[in-house]
Write a protein that holds these residues in place. Structure first.
Motif, mmCIF file in Angstrom:
data_model
loop_
_atom_site.group_PDB
_atom_site.id
_atom_site.type_symbol
_atom_site.label_atom_id
_atom_site.label_comp_id
_atom_site.label_asym_id
_atom_site.label_seq_id
_atom_site.Cartn_x
_atom_site.Cartn_y
_atom_site.Cartn_z
ATOM 1 N N ASP A 114 0.922 -1.284 0.035
ATOM 2 C CA ASP A 114 0.013 -0.123 0.050
ATOM 3 C C ASP A 114 0.891 1.271 -0.050
ATOM 4 O O ASP A 114 0.207 2.423 -0.136
ATOM 5 C CB ASP A 114 -0.834 -0.106 1.313
ATOM 6 N N ARG A 115 2.226 1.189 0.073
ATOM 7 C CA ARG A 115 2.892 2.402 0.005
ATOM 8 C C ARG A 115 2.626 3.225 -1.215
ATOM 9 O O ARG A 115 3.001 2.463 -2.631
ATOM 10 C CB ARG A 115 4.474 1.751 0.162
ATOM 11 N N PRO A 116 2.628 4.443 -1.099
ATOM 12 C CA PRO A 116 2.461 5.020 -2.481
ATOM 13 C C PRO A 116 3.806 5.016 -3.185
ATOM 14 O O PRO A 116 3.681 5.360 -4.486
ATOM 15 C CB PRO A 116 2.196 6.447 -1.942
ATOM 16 N N ASP A 117 4.877 4.977 -2.702
ATOM 17 C CA ASP A 117 6.154 5.169 -3.472
ATOM 18 C C ASP A 117 6.773 3.777 -3.988
ATOM 19 O O ASP A 117 7.677 3.420 -4.345
ATOM 20 C CB ASP A 117 7.157 5.795 -2.447
ATOM 21 N N ALA A 118 5.939 2.662 -3.532
ATOM 22 C CA ALA A 118 6.499 1.279 -3.783
ATOM 23 C C ALA A 118 6.891 1.011 -5.238
ATOM 24 O O ALA A 118 7.993 0.490 -5.369
ATOM 25 C CB ALA A 118 5.427 0.136 -3.351
ATOM 26 N N MET A 119 5.875 1.286 -6.127
ATOM 27 C CA MET A 119 6.390 1.160 -7.662
ATOM 28 C C MET A 119 7.730 2.142 -7.931
ATOM 29 O O MET A 119 8.460 1.329 -8.838
ATOM 30 C CB MET A 119 5.101 0.860 -8.618
#
Length: 344
Positions: A284-289
């Motif tokens: 769910d991390r917004p910066d994951a991708m």
């Protein structure tokens, strides 16, 4: 006195289950005084782990030592045991796991045999068992169709490993000097560093022996366990960290002389990168991708051949399918593998 083997037991708030681990080693090795158990209390503060460790040392002072350190994480605790080991060999046993009595007895006898011959076998490989406590099932990982049985061999003698059959920490008993000379970088406060432990020292292992017994019993089922799916997803950044250490350990195609070891290590690293890809998609991390892309870009800049193999091989393509549909297919494939192998 020089010991045959040191068992390192990293403990962090492990009071509820560490006794079973320690007892299994003591009973399996017959309370032998050429065995050493180092309990590393990794800054436990929520239970009586420190007091229990000291009590075990008082009870068996010829066998057990308790070491207390500030919290540094699993890797720091493992390496503390390695630094202090008096054994010729070293095996890590996590505090919520245990060993099989007959199998660990057979391992001890084989190590004594090697030492008696003056033969420096660098790595002894044994089987391990996933113990799925929630449904009382077991999954044995063995290597009898991959590795020669009953003789000392080199990496050039091994066969092809299936995807669920890789040499995890649970399978490994290293000669202590090999571990100390390997230059292991186990980043602090990081889970999943066992992948580094089962990767970086391998090129230094010149002689290997496979003992076909089920020594290690790997507990699966605790909700807060690091391999629990939800926990792992929340800690995807730990896998990014581990992948970077493994990435920069070697230019695999240039540094590894054995073709079979080179292939094995590249395949294993590819799986680590695939895990990073899958759990970045699950996160769910917004910066994951974005962080995942940075990881791939770093690999490409570091070693283009490693990048091509990891990113554009079958596993890399399957775990990095583009778009919403691609993400759904990747996660469906992961769930199928999870059910098949039952690795968490």
């Amino acid at each position: 006195m020089k010991k045959t083997i040191t068992f390192g037991i990293p403990c962090y708030n492990s009071s509820a289950y560490m006794d079973h681990c320690i007892e299994s080693i003591l009973e399996g090795t017959g309370y032998a005084e050429d065995v050493e158990i180092i309990i590393v209390d990794d800054g436990s503060v929520k239970d009586d782990t420190p007091a229990k460790a000291d009590a075990w040392e008082r009870r068996y002072p010829a066998i057990i030592r308790a070491i207390h350190q500030e919290n540094g994480g699993h890797g720091a605790a493992v390496m503390q045991a390695v630094r202090n080991a008096k054994g010729v060999y070293f095996k890590n046993v996590d505090s919520d796991d245990w060993v099989d009595a007959d199998a660990v007895s057979a391992l001890l006898e084989k190590l004594r045999y090697f030492i008696g011959l003056g033969e420096h076998v660098d790595l002894v490989i044994t089987n391990y068992v996933y113990e799925h406590v929630e449904d009382n099932t077991q999954n044995v990982v063995d290597y009898r169709h991959v590795l020669p049985v009953g003789r000392v061999f080199t990496w050039n003698d091994m066969g092809h490993f299936m995807m669920w059959q890789y040499l995890l920490m649970h399978a490994l008993t290293y000669r202590v000097d090999v571990l100390r000379e390997a230059g292991l970088d186990m980043p602090p406060h990081t889970f999943y560093v066992d992948n580094i432990y089962a990767y970086v020292p391998f090129p230094a292992c010149r002689s290997i022996y496979y003992l076909d017994v089920d020594v290690y019993r790997y507990f699966i089922g605790r909700e807060d366990q690091s391999v629990n799916d939800k926990v792992l997803t929340s800690r995807v950044d730990h896998y990014w960290r581990v992948a970077r250490v493994m990435m920069h350990a070697y230019h695999v195609y240039d540094d590894i002389s054995s073709a079979k070891l080179r292939s094995y290590m590249m395949n294993y690293f590819t799986i680590i990168m695939a895990i990073c890809s899958v759990f970045s998609k699950k996160s769910d991390r917004p910066d994951a991708m974005d962080e995942l892309q940075r990881l791939w870009d770093e690999l490409k800049a570091y070693d283009r051949r490693m990048y091509r193999r990891a990113r554009h091989g079958v596993v890399g393509l399957a775990t990095n399918l583009p778009g919403t549909v691609g993400k759904a297919l990747t996660l469906a494939g992961y769930r199928a593998a999870q059910k098949l192998v039952k690795f968490n």
